[in-house]
Scaffold this motif. Structure first.
Motif, PDB file in Angstrom:
ATOM      1  N   GLU A  67       0.834  -1.209   0.000  1.00 51.60           N
ATOM      2  CA  GLU A  67       0.000   0.000   0.000  1.00 51.60           C
ATOM      3  C   GLU A  67       0.865   1.254   0.000  1.00 51.60           C
ATOM      4  OE1 GLU A  67      -3.395   2.221   2.782  1.00 51.60           O
ATOM      5  OE2 GLU A  67      -2.583   0.269   3.367  1.00 51.60           O
ATOM      6  N   LEU A  68       1.963   1.201   0.743  1.00 52.09           N
ATOM      7  CA  LEU A  68       2.907   2.314   0.816  1.00 52.09           C
ATOM      8  C   LEU A  68       4.311   1.803   0.515  1.00 52.09           C
ATOM      9  CD1 LEU A  68       1.872   4.162   4.122  1.00 52.09           C
ATOM     10  CD2 LEU A  68       1.475   4.946   1.786  1.00 52.09           C
ATOM     11  N   PRO A  69       5.233   2.678   0.148  1.00 57.21           N
ATOM     12  CA  PRO A  69       6.630   2.253   0.002  1.00 57.21           C
ATOM     13  C   PRO A  69       7.100   1.608   1.306  1.00 57.21           C
ATOM     14  CG  PRO A  69       6.343   4.468  -0.872  1.00 57.21           C
ATOM     15  CD  PRO A  69       5.060   4.113  -0.183  1.00 57.21           C
ATOM     16  N   GLU A  70       7.964   0.613   1.187  1.00 55.12           N
ATOM     17  CA  GLU A  70       8.446  -0.108   2.367  1.00 55.12           C
ATOM     18  C   GLU A  70       9.784   0.448   2.854  1.00 55.12           C
ATOM     19  OE1 GLU A  70       7.230  -3.022   4.233  1.00 55.12           O
ATOM     20  OE2 GLU A  70       5.460  -2.050   3.399  1.00 55.12           O
ATOM     21  N   PRO A  71      10.025   0.409   4.177  1.00 48.58           N
ATOM     22  CA  PRO A  71      11.331   0.821   4.711  1.00 48.58           C
ATOM     23  C   PRO A  71      12.415  -0.171   4.290  1.00 48.58           C
ATOM     24  CG  PRO A  71       9.633   0.764   6.435  1.00 48.58           C
ATOM     25  CD  PRO A  71       9.078   0.054   5.250  1.00 48.58           C
ATOM     26  N   ALA A  72      13.665   0.137   4.635  1.00 45.93           N
ATOM     27  CA  ALA A  72      14.785  -0.761   4.329  1.00 45.93           C
ATOM     28  C   ALA A  72      14.532  -2.124   4.967  1.00 45.93           C
ATOM     29  CB  ALA A  72      16.087  -0.164   4.847  1.00 45.93           C
ATOM     30  N   LEU A  73      14.765  -3.160   4.198  1.00 44.57           N
ATOM     31  CA  LEU A  73      14.485  -4.527   4.634  1.00 44.57           C
ATOM     32  C   LEU A  73      15.708  -5.151   5.307  1.00 44.57           C
ATOM     33  CD1 LEU A  73      12.372  -6.883   4.440  1.00 44.57           C
ATOM     34  CD2 LEU A  73      13.503  -7.521   2.301  1.00 44.57           C
ATOM     35  N   GLY A  74      15.464  -5.881   6.394  1.00 43.14           N
ATOM     36  CA  GLY A  74      16.533  -6.647   7.030  1.00 43.14           C
ATOM     37  C   GLY A  74      17.511  -5.832   7.850  1.00 43.14           C
ATOM     38  N   ILE A  75      17.054  -4.745   8.462  1.00 40.86           N
ATOM     39  CA  ILE A  75      17.967  -3.913   9.253  1.00 40.86           C
ATOM     40  C   ILE A  75      18.563  -4.689  10.428  1.00 40.86           C
ATOM     41  CG2 ILE A  75      16.870  -1.719   8.663  1.00 40.86           C
ATOM     42  CD1 ILE A  75      15.393  -1.863  11.348  1.00 40.86           C
ATOM     43  N   ASN A  76      17.862  -5.754  10.866  1.00 41.58           N
ATOM     44  CA  ASN A  76      18.340  -6.521  12.012  1.00 41.58           C
ATOM     45  C   ASN A  76      19.574  -7.358  11.689  1.00 41.58           C
ATOM     46  OD1 ASN A  76      16.262  -7.793  10.383  1.00 41.58           O
ATOM     47  ND2 ASN A  76      16.419  -9.575  11.734  1.00 41.58           N
ATOM     48  N   PHE A  77      19.768  -7.713  10.418  1.00 33.88           N
ATOM     49  CA  PHE A  77      20.886  -8.587  10.063  1.00 33.88           C
ATOM     50  C   PHE A  77      22.243  -7.922  10.274  1.00 33.88           C
ATOM     51  CE2 PHE A  77      17.816 -10.736   6.888  1.00 33.88           C
ATOM     52  CZ  PHE A  77      17.322 -11.533   7.904  1.00 33.88           C
ATOM     53  N   ALA A  78      22.301  -6.616  10.156  1.00 35.42           N
ATOM     54  CA  ALA A  78      23.581  -5.915  10.299  1.00 35.42           C
ATOM     55  C   ALA A  78      23.849  -5.462  11.725  1.00 35.42           C
ATOM     56  CB  ALA A  78      23.607  -4.695   9.369  1.00 35.42           C
ATOM     57  N   ARG A  79      22.902  -5.711  12.618  1.00 32.40           N
ATOM     58  CA  ARG A  79      23.013  -5.161  13.973  1.00 32.40           C
ATOM     59  C   ARG A  79      24.307  -5.565  14.684  1.00 32.40           C
ATOM     60  NH1 ARG A  79      19.562  -7.165  19.040  1.00 32.40           N
ATOM     61  NH2 ARG A  79      21.359  -8.583  19.060  1.00 32.40           N
ATOM     62  N   ASP A  80      24.622  -6.849  14.680  1.00 35.18           N
ATOM     63  CA  ASP A  80      25.785  -7.324  15.435  1.00 35.18           C
ATOM     64  C   ASP A  80      27.083  -7.297  14.633  1.00 35.18           C
ATOM     65  OD1 ASP A  80      24.044  -7.692  17.496  1.00 35.18           O
ATOM     66  OD2 ASP A  80      23.920  -9.877  17.301  1.00 35.18           O
ATOM     67  N   GLY A  81      26.982  -6.926  13.358  1.00 34.39           N
ATOM     68  CA  GLY A  81      28.183  -6.901  12.529  1.00 34.39           C
ATOM     69  C   GLY A  81      28.785  -5.517  12.392  1.00 34.39           C
ATOM     70  N   MET A  82      28.182  -4.541  13.080  1.00 35.98           N
ATOM     71  CA  MET A  82      28.648  -3.150  12.996  1.00 35.98           C
ATOM     72  C   MET A  82      28.751  -2.555  14.388  1.00 35.98           C
ATOM     73  SD  MET A  82      26.205  -1.698   9.910  1.00 35.98           S
ATOM     74  CE  MET A  82      27.020  -0.086   9.909  1.00 35.98           C
ATOM     75  N   ASN A  83      29.502  -1.482  14.494  1.00 36.13           N
ATOM     76  CA  ASN A  83      29.502  -0.696  15.710  1.00 36.13           C
ATOM     77  C   ASN A  83      28.080  -0.171  15.919  1.00 36.13           C
ATOM     78  OD1 ASN A  83      29.570   2.332  16.747  1.00 36.13           O
ATOM     79  ND2 ASN A  83      31.378   1.331  17.598  1.00 36.13           N
ATOM     80  N   ARG A  84      27.604  -0.211  17.147  1.00 33.27           N
ATOM     81  CA  ARG A  84      26.210   0.169  17.408  1.00 33.27           C
ATOM     82  C   ARG A  84      25.879   1.568  16.891  1.00 33.27           C
ATOM     83  NH1 ARG A  84      22.554  -0.629  22.838  1.00 33.27           N
ATOM     84  NH2 ARG A  84      21.431   1.323  22.784  1.00 33.27           N
ATOM     85  N   LYS A  85      26.768   2.513  17.128  1.00 34.95           N
ATOM     86  CA  LYS A  85      26.530   3.883  16.687  1.00 34.95           C
ATOM     87  C   LYS A  85      26.433   3.955  15.164  1.00 34.95           C
ATOM     88  CE  LYS A  85      28.426   8.553  17.129  1.00 34.95           C
ATOM     89  NZ  LYS A  85      29.553   9.375  17.698  1.00 34.95           N
ATOM     90  N   ASP A  86      27.322   3.232  14.474  1.00 34.96           N
ATOM     91  CA  ASP A  86      27.306   3.234  13.008  1.00 34.96           C
ATOM     92  C   ASP A  86      26.041   2.574  12.479  1.00 34.96           C
ATOM     93  OD1 ASP A  86      29.749   4.486  12.975  1.00 34.96           O
ATOM     94  OD2 ASP A  86      30.903   2.629  12.739  1.00 34.96           O
ATOM     95  N   TRP A  87      25.614   1.519  13.154  1.00 34.97           N
ATOM     96  CA  TRP A  87      24.396   0.811  12.728  1.00 34.97           C
ATOM     97  C   TRP A  87      23.174   1.710  12.874  1.00 34.97           C
ATOM     98  CZ3 TRP A  87      20.249  -1.163  15.910  1.00 34.97           C
ATOM     99  CH2 TRP A  87      19.318  -1.932  15.194  1.00 34.97           C
ATOM    100  N   LEU A  88      23.091   2.412  13.987  1.00 35.54           N
ATOM    101  CA  LEU A  88      21.961   3.326  14.197  1.00 35.54           C
ATOM    102  C   LEU A  88      21.975   4.444  13.164  1.00 35.54           C
ATOM    103  CD1 LEU A  88      22.001   3.628  18.097  1.00 35.54           C
ATOM    104  CD2 LEU A  88      20.313   2.426  16.700  1.00 35.54           C
ATOM    105  N   SER A  89      23.164   4.925  12.818  1.00 36.05           N
ATOM    106  CA  SER A  89      23.277   5.977  11.798  1.00 36.05           C
ATOM    107  C   SER A  89      22.810   5.463  10.440  1.00 36.05           C
ATOM    108  CB  SER A  89      24.731   6.460  11.694  1.00 36.05           C
ATOM    109  OG  SER A  89      25.154   7.055  12.900  1.00 36.05           O
ATOM    110  N   LEU A  90      23.154   4.210  10.133  1.00 38.10           N
ATOM    111  CA  LEU A  90      22.734   3.604   8.868  1.00 38.10           C
ATOM    112  C   LEU A  90      21.214   3.466   8.811  1.00 38.10           C
ATOM    113  CD1 LEU A  90      23.542   2.184   6.196  1.00 38.10           C
ATOM    114  CD2 LEU A  90      23.621   0.041   7.486  1.00 38.10           C
TER     115      LEU A  90
END
Length: 237
Positions: A67-90
């Motif tokens: 119905e509407l454009p979708e947000p970025a998919l799979g944001i949870n997959f990168a959570r533990d592979g990045m610095n927390r601050k960088d992940w939140l910025s992404l």
């Protein structure tokens, strides 16, 4: 498009602002809750901002096209592979992209001038990325003389005006007013308004609406060193 969808520039901007407030809250004030919900062991997850200023981590819509454009998919997959601050910025950057796409999806029937006005209204607010990374609240806040940080009540203003010290306000009034205009609340991201009470964190130097952090002018007078909710959360970790 559903009949309840926003149609005018003002309605679309109101929808944008509400969804944005939800996303900002998820990535700042409610960040620990948001972080825990983005489990990498779960399926593709998205971060949604809703018109009632709520946020939600959920699976993407099943219907194609949605119905509407979708947000970025799979944001949870990168959570533990990045610095927390960088992940939140992404996540914040992708959230900004999604907010714009939703607004211009609603704005498809608008004419050129209306679209230009809509984008101008949107562009007057700091992006989610700017709020999350602290670029706007920190960089553009009024500063204390000589760059030193005051620990007294000069950072708080009962009359609603964020200010540094009286000497700077008197001598550099015009410059200070311009800086105040670029000051944004670290919780909701809303811009400076002289009619509202603001309080500055003595730890991270972010600025907040008193109502967003539940601090009244009277209560602020009794606080010698104010630590905002974000700094308080970090101290507990």
């Amino acid at each position: 498009m559903a009949s309840s969808s926003p149609r005018t520039v003002e309605e679309i901007f109101k929808d944008y602002s509400a969804r944005r407030s939800g996303l900002v809250r998820a990535l700042t004030y409610d960040v620990d809750d948001f972080y825990s919900q983005c489990d990498p062991d779960k399926e593709n997850l998205c971060l949604y901002g809703h018109p009632n200023e709520a946020w939600e981590v959920a699976l993407p819509a099943e219907e194609v096209p949605p119905e509407l454009p979708e947000p970025a998919l799979g944001i949870n997959f990168a959570r533990d592979g990045m610095n927390r601050k960088d992940w939140l910025s992404l996540v914040a950057v992708h959230s900004d992209c999604w907010l714009l796409s939703v607004s211009f999806y609603f704005g498809a029937p608008l004419n050129r001038n209306e679209r230009k006005r809509l984008f101008s209204m949107i562009n007057d607010l700091p992006t989610v990325f700017e709020v999350v990374t602290g670029r706007k609240p920190i960089k553009d806040k009024p500063t204390v003389e000589s760059g030193s940080k005051s620990r007294n009540s000069t950072k708080r203003s009962i009359d609603g005006q964020p200010r540094s010290n009286s000497k700077l306000v008197d001598e550099n009034y015009e410059e200070d007013e311009e800086e105040q205009g670029d000051t944004f609340c670290g919780i909701c991201g809303g811009g400076y308004n002289s009619d509202e009470f603001w309080i500055g964190c003595d730890n991270c130097e972010r600025w907040y609406h008193g109502k967003c952090v539940k601090i009244t002018p009277a209560k602020a007078e009794l606080i010698k060193f104010y630590k905002c909710p974000l700094c308080t959360k970090k101290a507990r970790q």
